[in-house]
Design a protein around this motif. Structure first.
Motif, PDB file in Angstrom:
ATOM      1  N   GLN A 108       0.858  -1.183   0.000  1.00 31.18           N
ATOM      2  CA  GLN A 108       0.000   0.000   0.000  1.00 31.18           C
ATOM      3  C   GLN A 108       0.895   1.234   0.000  1.00 31.18           C
ATOM      4  OE1 GLN A 108      -4.040   0.535   1.998  1.00 31.18           O
ATOM      5  NE2 GLN A 108      -2.694   1.477   3.494  1.00 31.18           N
ATOM      6  N   VAL A 109       0.592   2.177  -0.883  1.00 35.20           N
ATOM      7  CA  VAL A 109       1.451   3.356  -1.072  1.00 35.20           C
ATOM      8  C   VAL A 109       0.604   4.622  -1.123  1.00 35.20           C
ATOM      9  CG1 VAL A 109       3.142   2.011  -2.385  1.00 35.20           C
ATOM     10  CG2 VAL A 109       1.317   3.220  -3.599  1.00 35.20           C
TER      11      VAL A 109
ATOM     12  N   GLY B  89       3.579  -4.307   6.405  1.00 31.84           N
ATOM     13  CA  GLY B  89       3.224  -2.918   6.622  1.00 31.84           C
ATOM     14  C   GLY B  89       2.451  -2.718   7.908  1.00 31.84           C
ATOM     15  N   PRO B  90       1.997  -1.506   8.150  1.00 29.42           N
ATOM     16  CA  PRO B  90       1.206  -1.217   9.354  1.00 29.42           C
ATOM     17  C   PRO B  90      -0.201  -1.783   9.223  1.00 29.42           C
ATOM     18  CG  PRO B  90       1.324   0.713   7.967  1.00 29.42           C
ATOM     19  CD  PRO B  90       2.227  -0.303   7.338  1.00 29.42           C
TER      20      PRO B  90
ATOM     21  N   ILE C 178      -2.203 -12.407   3.629  1.00 20.77           N
ATOM     22  CA  ILE C 178      -1.320 -12.484   4.796  1.00 20.77           C
ATOM     23  C   ILE C 178      -0.642 -11.126   4.957  1.00 20.77           C
ATOM     24  CG2 ILE C 178       0.701 -13.575   5.842  1.00 20.77           C
ATOM     25  CD1 ILE C 178       0.121 -16.028   4.060  1.00 20.77           C
ATOM     26  N   LEU C 179      -0.782 -10.526   6.129  1.00 20.60           N
ATOM     27  CA  LEU C 179      -0.141  -9.242   6.426  1.00 20.60           C
ATOM     28  C   LEU C 179       0.845  -9.430   7.562  1.00 20.60           C
ATOM     29  CD1 LEU C 179       0.165  -6.147   6.225  1.00 20.60           C
ATOM     30  CD2 LEU C 179      -1.758  -5.952   7.823  1.00 20.60           C
ATOM     31  N   VAL C 180       2.099  -9.084   7.300  1.00 22.71           N
ATOM     32  CA  VAL C 180       3.115  -9.080   8.362  1.00 22.71           C
ATOM     33  C   VAL C 180       3.162  -7.665   8.911  1.00 22.71           C
ATOM     34  CG1 VAL C 180       5.495  -9.554   8.986  1.00 22.71           C
ATOM     35  CG2 VAL C 180       4.431 -10.831   7.103  1.00 22.71           C
ATOM     36  N   THR C 181       2.743  -7.508  10.156  1.00 20.11           N
ATOM     37  CA  THR C 181       2.698  -6.177  10.756  1.00 20.11           C
ATOM     38  C   THR C 181       3.273  -6.235  12.162  1.00 20.11           C
ATOM     39  OG1 THR C 181       1.250  -4.301  11.269  1.00 20.11           O
ATOM     40  CG2 THR C 181       0.310  -6.506  11.570  1.00 20.11           C
ATOM     41  N   ASP C 182       4.144  -5.289  12.467  1.00 21.43           N
ATOM     42  CA  ASP C 182       4.837  -5.296  13.757  1.00 21.43           C
ATOM     43  C   ASP C 182       5.462  -3.913  13.953  1.00 21.43           C
ATOM     44  OD1 ASP C 182       6.937  -5.795  15.816  1.00 21.43           O
ATOM     45  OD2 ASP C 182       6.368  -7.893  15.519  1.00 21.43           O
TER      46      ASP C 182
ATOM     47  N   LEU D 279       0.629 -11.724  10.826  1.00 25.91           N
ATOM     48  CA  LEU D 279       1.813 -12.311  11.431  1.00 25.91           C
ATOM     49  C   LEU D 279       2.703 -11.214  12.010  1.00 25.91           C
ATOM     50  CD1 LEU D 279       2.834 -14.833   8.600  1.00 25.91           C
ATOM     51  CD2 LEU D 279       1.566 -15.370  10.693  1.00 25.91           C
ATOM     52  N   THR D 280       3.466 -11.560  13.041  1.00 28.09           N
ATOM     53  CA  THR D 280       4.471 -10.661  13.602  1.00 28.09           C
ATOM     54  C   THR D 280       5.849 -11.220  13.265  1.00 28.09           C
ATOM     55  OG1 THR D 280       4.609 -11.831  15.714  1.00 28.09           O
ATOM     56  CG2 THR D 280       2.923 -10.111  15.514  1.00 28.09           C
TER      57      THR D 280
END
Length: 261
Positions: free
Chosen positions: A9-10, A65-66, A85-89, A205-206
């Motif tokens: 996302q931009v 991303g956030p 799947i979103l990796v956010t941390d 996921l973190t």
């Protein structure tokens, strides 16, 4: 076949003038319109087209991303991706291209995939380094600038864009494939697709889930740093030559001066 599409996302390139925060030297992402990267829409379309051609396959949208990145991922699901799947941390803030590739590669290893699709570069960073670094972390071949892709048995075959047309290139599976910009027409979500996206699986996921230490990502793990921010130098005024009979000679001298003749 399992196809993972890496997306981002931009700030909307059509409505937002990108700005850098003078203190953090990062791109300002608050208070601006955020969208799924237009290049990624074409890449998702390429993955969906291949899935529908092959049958018995799924397309998984993957992003780092956030929490706000969920909006862009919902669009990917509305376009036709099967799950996300979103990796956010919080530790990921300030990550450079290398850390981004490390995180995405770890998520792909955890999930497993036959093909990993990426856009050639994002419209906010323009480094073009993440797909190659990701392929290196995964130990996989990379096919670049694909305008068409087919799967033949245990190999991927692409038409690779080159200045004079295209080359046919192939590799064994699994593989990382970057899609040439504009090669596939973006799919516009229908109302049915938008409503259906709300029911599709969405996993968060973190970095702990991926076995990544905080020191490997974010500001702590960054190997690239923006040292200064400055304005682009103003373009110098051009030179006008009026032909008084010596114009040809003066133009030739100008070209020779800059080794253009």
């Amino acid at each position: 076949m399992k196809i993972i599409v890496c997306i981002k996302q931009v700030p909307d390139p059509n409505t937002t003038v990108s700005k850098l925060d003078p203190n953090t030297k990062r791109l300002v992402r608050t208070g601006v319109s955020l969208v799924l990267d237009p290049g990624d829409e074409s890449t998702i379309s390429a993955a969906i087209k291949l899935r529908d051609t092959l049958g018995s396959s799924e397309v998984i949208a993957l992003s780092m991303g956030p929490e706000s990145a969920q909006e862009g991922m919902r669009r990917a699901l509305a376009m036709g991706a099967d799950r996300a799947i979103l990796v956010t941390d919080p530790a990921l803030a300030g990550s450079d291209a290398l850390a981004t590739a490390r995180v995405l590669a770890a998520a792909i290893k955890k999930e497993g995939a036959d093909l990993i699709f990426c856009s050639t570069e994002s419209t906010d960073g323009y480094t073009g380094m993440v797909p190659g670094a990701m392929a290196e972390f995964l130990g996989l071949p990379q096919l670049t600038f694909a305008r068409e892709i087919q799967v033949e048995g245990s190999k991927a075959v692409i038409k690779r864009v080159v200045p004079t047309g295209y080359k046919t290139v192939e590799s064994s599976l699994p593989a990382v494939v970057t899609i040439a910009s504009g090669s596939f027409e973006a799919i516009y979500p229908t109302m049915k697709g938008i409503m259906g996206a709300k029911k599709k699986p969405f996993t968060k996921l973190t970095i702990a889930d991926l076995g990544i230490e905080p020191a490997q990502v974010g500001e702590a793990g960054a190997r690239e740093r923006v040292l200064t921010i400055g304005k682009v130098e103003a373009r110098a005024a051009g030179q006008v030559i009026k032909d008084d009979g010596s114009a040809a000679q003066r133009i030739a001298e100008f070209l020779q001066r800059y080794q253009l003749l």
